[in-house]
Motif scaffolding. Structure first.
Motif, PDB file in Angstrom:
ATOM      1  N   ASP A  14     -17.662  51.753 -79.500  1.00 11.72           N
ATOM      2  CA  ASP A  14     -17.193  52.067 -78.301  1.00 11.72           C
ATOM      3  C   ASP A  14     -17.904  53.683 -77.708  1.00 11.72           C
ATOM      4  OD1 ASP A  14     -15.442  50.201 -78.132  1.00 11.72           O
ATOM      5  OD2 ASP A  14     -14.229  51.423 -79.729  1.00 11.72           O
ATOM      6  N   ASP A  15     -18.477  54.142 -78.516  1.00 15.66           N
ATOM      7  CA  ASP A  15     -19.147  55.580 -78.364  1.00 15.66           C
ATOM      8  C   ASP A  15     -20.649  55.803 -78.762  1.00 15.66           C
ATOM      9  OD1 ASP A  15     -19.755  58.264 -77.863  1.00 15.66           O
ATOM     10  OD2 ASP A  15     -17.947  59.112 -78.368  1.00 15.66           O
ATOM     11  N   VAL A  16     -21.561  55.267 -77.872  1.00 18.46           N
ATOM     12  CA  VAL A  16     -23.001  55.267 -78.615  1.00 18.46           C
ATOM     13  C   VAL A  16     -23.440  56.834 -78.910  1.00 18.46           C
ATOM     14  CG1 VAL A  16     -25.381  54.835 -77.974  1.00 18.46           C
ATOM     15  CG2 VAL A  16     -23.577  53.159 -77.169  1.00 18.46           C
ATOM     16  N   ARG A  17     -23.121  57.830 -78.130  1.00 21.48           N
ATOM     17  CA  ARG A  17     -23.466  59.050 -78.338  1.00 21.48           C
ATOM     18  C   ARG A  17     -22.977  59.497 -79.667  1.00 21.48           C
ATOM     19  NH1 ARG A  17     -20.666  63.602 -78.098  1.00 21.48           N
ATOM     20  NH2 ARG A  17     -19.255  62.593 -76.936  1.00 21.48           N
ATOM     21  N   ARG A  18     -21.661  59.088 -80.040  1.00 26.45           N
ATOM     22  CA  ARG A  18     -21.134  59.543 -81.518  1.00 26.45           C
ATOM     23  C   ARG A  18     -21.747  58.617 -82.499  1.00 26.45           C
ATOM     24  NH1 ARG A  18     -14.982  58.091 -83.118  1.00 26.45           N
ATOM     25  NH2 ARG A  18     -15.080  59.323 -85.117  1.00 26.45           N
ATOM     26  N   ALA A  19     -21.877  57.494 -82.300  1.00 26.52           N
ATOM     27  CA  ALA A  19     -22.720  56.648 -83.197  1.00 26.52           C
ATOM     28  C   ALA A  19     -24.078  57.161 -83.501  1.00 26.52           C
ATOM     29  CB  ALA A  19     -22.807  55.028 -82.991  1.00 26.52           C
ATOM     30  N   ILE A  20     -24.861  57.700 -82.458  1.00 26.03           N
ATOM     31  CA  ILE A  20     -26.248  58.246 -82.657  1.00 26.03           C
ATOM     32  C   ILE A  20     -26.116  59.426 -83.610  1.00 26.03           C
ATOM     33  CG2 ILE A  20     -28.199  59.335 -81.753  1.00 26.03           C
ATOM     34  CD1 ILE A  20     -27.755  57.475 -79.185  1.00 26.03           C
ATOM     35  N   ALA A  21     -25.138  60.407 -83.149  1.00 30.96           N
ATOM     36  CA  ALA A  21     -24.766  61.529 -83.991  1.00 30.96           C
ATOM     37  C   ALA A  21     -24.487  61.462 -85.556  1.00 30.96           C
ATOM     38  CB  ALA A  21     -23.830  62.349 -83.207  1.00 30.96           C
ATOM     39  N   PHE A  22     -23.708  60.217 -85.723  1.00 32.33           N
ATOM     40  CA  PHE A  22     -23.387  59.965 -87.006  1.00 32.33           C
ATOM     41  C   PHE A  22     -24.478  59.520 -87.821  1.00 32.33           C
ATOM     42  CE2 PHE A  22     -22.291  56.947 -90.110  1.00 32.33           C
ATOM     43  CZ  PHE A  22     -21.581  57.481 -91.061  1.00 32.33           C
ATOM     44  N   TYR A  23     -25.352  58.467 -87.488  1.00 31.03           N
ATOM     45  CA  TYR A  23     -26.380  57.982 -88.159  1.00 31.03           C
ATOM     46  C   TYR A  23     -27.571  59.186 -88.484  1.00 31.03           C
ATOM     47  CZ  TYR A  23     -24.506  53.422 -88.285  1.00 31.03           C
ATOM     48  OH  TYR A  23     -23.544  52.120 -88.591  1.00 31.03           O
ATOM     49  N   GLU A  24     -27.715  60.056 -87.436  1.00 32.20           N
ATOM     50  CA  GLU A  24     -28.886  61.122 -87.479  1.00 32.20           C
ATOM     51  C   GLU A  24     -28.598  62.148 -88.630  1.00 32.20           C
ATOM     52  OE1 GLU A  24     -31.236  60.971 -83.277  1.00 32.20           O
ATOM     53  OE2 GLU A  24     -29.521  62.509 -83.406  1.00 32.20           O
ATOM     54  N   SER A  25     -27.004  62.476 -88.417  1.00 32.70           N
ATOM     55  CA  SER A  25     -26.810  63.500 -89.223  1.00 32.70           C
ATOM     56  C   SER A  25     -26.218  63.176 -90.567  1.00 32.70           C
ATOM     57  CB  SER A  25     -25.735  64.311 -88.432  1.00 32.70           C
ATOM     58  OG  SER A  25     -24.294  63.773 -88.360  1.00 32.70           O
ATOM     59  N   ALA A  26     -25.505  62.258 -90.746  1.00 34.67           N
ATOM     60  CA  ALA A  26     -25.076  61.854 -91.966  1.00 34.67           C
ATOM     61  C   ALA A  26     -26.293  61.044 -92.800  1.00 34.67           C
ATOM     62  CB  ALA A  26     -23.781  60.722 -91.971  1.00 34.67           C
ATOM     63  N   LEU A  27     -27.067  60.110 -92.177  1.00 30.09           N
ATOM     64  CA  LEU A  27     -27.840  59.265 -92.905  1.00 30.09           C
ATOM     65  C   LEU A  27     -29.339  59.691 -92.822  1.00 30.09           C
ATOM     66  CD1 LEU A  27     -25.976  56.101 -92.227  1.00 30.09           C
ATOM     67  CD2 LEU A  27     -25.943  57.520 -94.463  1.00 30.09           C
ATOM     68  N   GLY A  28     -29.698  60.610 -91.997  1.00 25.95           N
ATOM     69  CA  GLY A  28     -30.946  60.717 -91.704  1.00 25.95           C
ATOM     70  C   GLY A  28     -31.824  59.817 -90.787  1.00 25.95           C
ATOM     71  N   PHE A  29     -31.292  59.100 -90.097  1.00 30.41           N
ATOM     72  CA  PHE A  29     -32.122  58.262 -89.145  1.00 30.41           C
ATOM     73  C   PHE A  29     -32.563  59.155 -88.195  1.00 30.41           C
ATOM     74  CE2 PHE A  29     -29.604  54.897 -90.809  1.00 30.41           C
ATOM     75  CZ  PHE A  29     -30.164  53.626 -90.735  1.00 30.41           C
ATOM     76  N   GLU A  30     -33.517  58.641 -87.320  1.00 24.64           N
ATOM     77  CA  GLU A  30     -34.105  59.226 -86.165  1.00 24.64           C
ATOM     78  C   GLU A  30     -34.438  58.460 -84.954  1.00 24.64           C
ATOM     79  OE1 GLU A  30     -37.955  60.721 -87.018  1.00 24.64           O
ATOM     80  OE2 GLU A  30     -37.423  62.037 -88.505  1.00 24.64           O
ATOM     81  N   THR A  31     -33.708  58.886 -83.873  1.00 24.74           N
ATOM     82  CA  THR A  31     -33.980  58.111 -82.480  1.00 24.74           C
ATOM     83  C   THR A  31     -35.078  57.572 -82.218  1.00 24.74           C
ATOM     84  OG1 THR A  31     -31.752  58.956 -81.862  1.00 24.74           O
ATOM     85  CG2 THR A  31     -33.000  57.869 -80.211  1.00 24.74           C
ATOM     86  N   ALA A  32     -35.723  56.409 -82.378  1.00 30.14           N
ATOM     87  CA  ALA A  32     -37.112  56.050 -81.646  1.00 30.14           C
ATOM     88  C   ALA A  32     -37.167  55.406 -80.485  1.00 30.14           C
ATOM     89  CB  ALA A  32     -37.356  54.765 -82.680  1.00 30.14           C
ATOM     90  N   TYR A  33     -36.020  55.030 -79.783  1.00 28.12           N
ATOM     91  CA  TYR A  33     -35.812  54.477 -78.485  1.00 28.12           C
ATOM     92  C   TYR A  33     -34.458  54.860 -78.068  1.00 28.12           C
ATOM     93  CZ  TYR A  33     -35.680  51.467 -74.506  1.00 28.12           C
ATOM     94  OH  TYR A  33     -35.704  50.953 -73.150  1.00 28.12           O
ATOM     95  N   ARG A  34     -34.343  54.933 -76.767  1.00 34.38           N
ATOM     96  CA  ARG A  34     -32.961  55.155 -76.205  1.00 34.38           C
ATOM     97  C   ARG A  34     -32.943  54.612 -74.763  1.00 34.38           C
ATOM     98  NH1 ARG A  34     -30.986  59.475 -73.444  1.00 34.38           N
ATOM     99  NH2 ARG A  34     -29.091  59.638 -74.639  1.00 34.38           N
ATOM    100  N   TRP A  35     -31.944  54.072 -74.250  1.00 36.24           N
ATOM    101  CA  TRP A  35     -31.702  53.690 -72.929  1.00 36.24           C
ATOM    102  C   TRP A  35     -30.451  53.914 -72.242  1.00 36.24           C
ATOM    103  CZ3 TRP A  35     -29.179  50.566 -69.706  1.00 36.24           C
ATOM    104  CH2 TRP A  35     -29.928  50.302 -68.256  1.00 36.24           C
ATOM    105  N   PRO A  36     -30.440  54.512 -71.213  1.00 33.10           N
ATOM    106  CA  PRO A  36     -31.599  55.319 -70.434  1.00 33.10           C
ATOM    107  C   PRO A  36     -32.025  56.477 -70.969  1.00 33.10           C
ATOM    108  CG  PRO A  36     -29.675  55.635 -69.114  1.00 33.10           C
ATOM    109  CD  PRO A  36     -29.206  54.991 -70.456  1.00 33.10           C
ATOM    110  N   ALA A  37     -33.445  56.733 -70.783  1.00 33.86           N
ATOM    111  CA  ALA A  37     -34.101  58.003 -71.548  1.00 33.86           C
ATOM    112  C   ALA A  37     -33.367  59.395 -71.132  1.00 33.86           C
ATOM    113  CB  ALA A  37     -35.705  58.067 -70.887  1.00 33.86           C
TER     114      ALA A  37
END
Length: 101
Positions: A14-37
């Motif tokens: 439901d909330d892409v921004r929130r999901a990105i923040a969770f995976y980056e901060s909690a699990l250490g993922f890095e955004t490799a691609y996003r759309w739109p830029a």
């Protein structure tokens, strides 16, 4: 035999921004691609080598139960679809060319 090059799950949220923040901060993922830029992302591919996942905006008005799909890259989509169907997979949509591949 058709070779599959890469596969990753796509999670519909439901909330892409929130999901990105969770995976980056909690699990250490890095955004490799996003759309739109720029602006609010509706899709992002997140990498935690050697793995990757994607998060995408849920189309709640058209398919509220669509929570997950598996994206598989191959050089021959038609043969891959045939192989999967022969092995018992249900084909929900025939392979087709899309702007992203």
């Amino acid at each position: 035999m058709t070779a599959f090059r890469e596969a990753f799950p796509i999670l519909y949220v439901d909330d892409v921004r929130r999901a990105i923040a969770f995976y980056e901060s909690a699990l250490g993922f890095e955004t490799a691609y996003r759309w739109p830029a720029e602006g609010d992302a509706t899709f992002a591919f997140l990498r935690l080598d050697p793995l990757g996942i994607a998060v995408s905006a849920r189309a709640s008005a058209t398919d509220p139960q669509h929570d997950f799909e598996l994206c598989i890259y191959t050089d021959d989509a038609d043969s891959a679809a045939e192989r999967l169907t022969e092995n018992g997979a249900d084909q929900l949509q025939a392979p087709q060319l899309e702007p992203w591949g």
